[in-house]
Design an enzyme around this catalytic site. Sequence first.
Site, short mmCIF file in Angstrom:
data_model
loop_
_atom_site.label_atom_id
_atom_site.label_comp_id
_atom_site.label_asym_id
_atom_site.label_seq_id
_atom_site.Cartn_x
_atom_site.Cartn_y
_atom_site.Cartn_z
N ASP A 161 34.40 31.32 27.82
CA ASP A 161 34.08 30.96 26.30
C ASP A 161 35.56 31.78 25.19
O ASP A 161 35.13 32.26 24.35
CB ASP A 161 32.06 30.84 26.08
CG ASP A 161 31.78 32.13 26.40
OD1 ASP A 161 32.54 32.97 26.84
OD2 ASP A 161 30.55 32.24 26.01
N HIS A 220 34.26 35.65 25.73
CA HIS A 220 33.18 37.14 25.88
C HIS A 220 33.31 37.94 25.94
O HIS A 220 33.71 37.83 26.93
CB HIS A 220 31.41 36.71 25.93
CG HIS A 220 31.26 36.03 27.51
ND1 HIS A 220 30.28 35.40 28.09
CD2 HIS A 220 31.72 36.77 28.46
CE1 HIS A 220 30.93 35.28 29.33
NE2 HIS A 220 31.26 36.09 30.03
N GLU A 261 29.08 36.48 22.68
CA GLU A 261 28.51 34.88 22.76
C GLU A 261 30.28 34.61 21.54
O GLU A 261 29.89 35.52 20.28
CB GLU A 261 27.85 34.30 22.77
CG GLU A 261 27.63 34.73 24.05
CD GLU A 261 28.02 34.09 25.28
OE1 GLU A 261 28.83 33.59 25.77
OE2 GLU A 261 27.40 33.59 26.76
N ASP A 271 26.47 46.13 30.00
CA ASP A 271 25.68 44.76 29.66
C ASP A 271 24.80 44.85 30.60
O ASP A 271 25.01 45.17 31.26
CB ASP A 271 26.09 44.01 29.57
CG ASP A 271 27.46 42.86 30.10
OD1 ASP A 271 27.57 43.62 31.39
OD2 ASP A 271 28.27 42.29 29.45
C1 F6R Z 1 30.14 41.68 32.46
C2 F6R Z 1 30.52 41.43 30.77
C3 F6R Z 1 31.01 40.32 31.11
C4 F6R Z 1 32.46 39.47 32.49
C5 F6R Z 1 32.47 38.12 32.41
C6 F6R Z 1 33.71 37.74 33.33
O1 F6R Z 1 29.59 42.95 32.41
O2 F6R Z 1 30.59 42.11 30.33
O3 F6R Z 1 31.62 39.68 29.54
O4 F6R Z 1 33.30 40.23 32.38
O5 F6R Z 1 31.68 37.28 32.04
O6 F6R Z 1 32.96 37.32 34.37
P1 F6R Z 1 33.81 37.00 36.13
O7 F6R Z 1 34.47 38.60 36.31
O8 F6R Z 1 32.86 36.74 36.19
O9 F6R Z 1 34.24 35.77 35.55
#
Ligand code: F6R
Length: 236
Positions: free
Chosen positions: A136, A138, A143, A67
Amino acid sequence: MKFITVKTYEELSEKAADIIASQIIVKPNCVLGLATGSSPVGTYKRLIKDNENGKIDFSTVTSVNLDEYVGLDVTNDQSYRYFMNDNFFNHVNIDKSKTFVPNGCAADLKAEGEAYDKMIKDLGGIDLQLLGIGLDGHIGFNEPDSCFVGPTHEVTLDESTIKANARFFANEDEVPKTAITMGMMSIMQARKILLVANGAAKKEIIEKSFFGPITPEVPASILQLHPDVTVIFSEN
Ligand code: F6R
């Protein structure tokens, strides 16, 4: 599903790096799906060490990232392209021209999403997809929703995601409100999935995702339907 609980973030990172290293050793020209965020940083550090000491060679590896924030380009130090260069690509012998991140500055994000999915297909699909998980549920920036969305697409970030990611920006208002993310199609078509999560705060969503009902309200729960998933969790 293989569910591995470890005691420390270091252990988690070591195990995750070993799984990725094995993938590269078995198939040197593999396609790795990569993630940003804080969860995989330790894994990238281990992989950099493994590359330095000659254990793995990235020269024939291709990578596709999950992403990117809409509106942030490579010069912005909060863009995910910048993150990947800074935390990983600049420190290993990967060919940068074979590292792909969705373009969050594309004039036509729908066309960018279609082109991204086609590129992944043309590469022969993803061999191993590394994932983190949001509070959440994702994965990528898929989301909670009323349905699972297949293609790479533009998303509006949830309030909780904006709050969680504000730690990387000067303040919450600076966090982009939208992003472009790989959808469930390319993620679920990956041959193997490796999800890493650490911290007590992630425990509840991990339980919901992997031991609760499969629902788009908990996006990661779709992974219960994937035939080859490894989850590594450390509470610390
Ligand atoms: C990032 C991504 C997100 C993160 C998620 C957890 O490329 O795809 O899904 O993996 O937001 O983020 P952290 O690891 O910072 O808790």
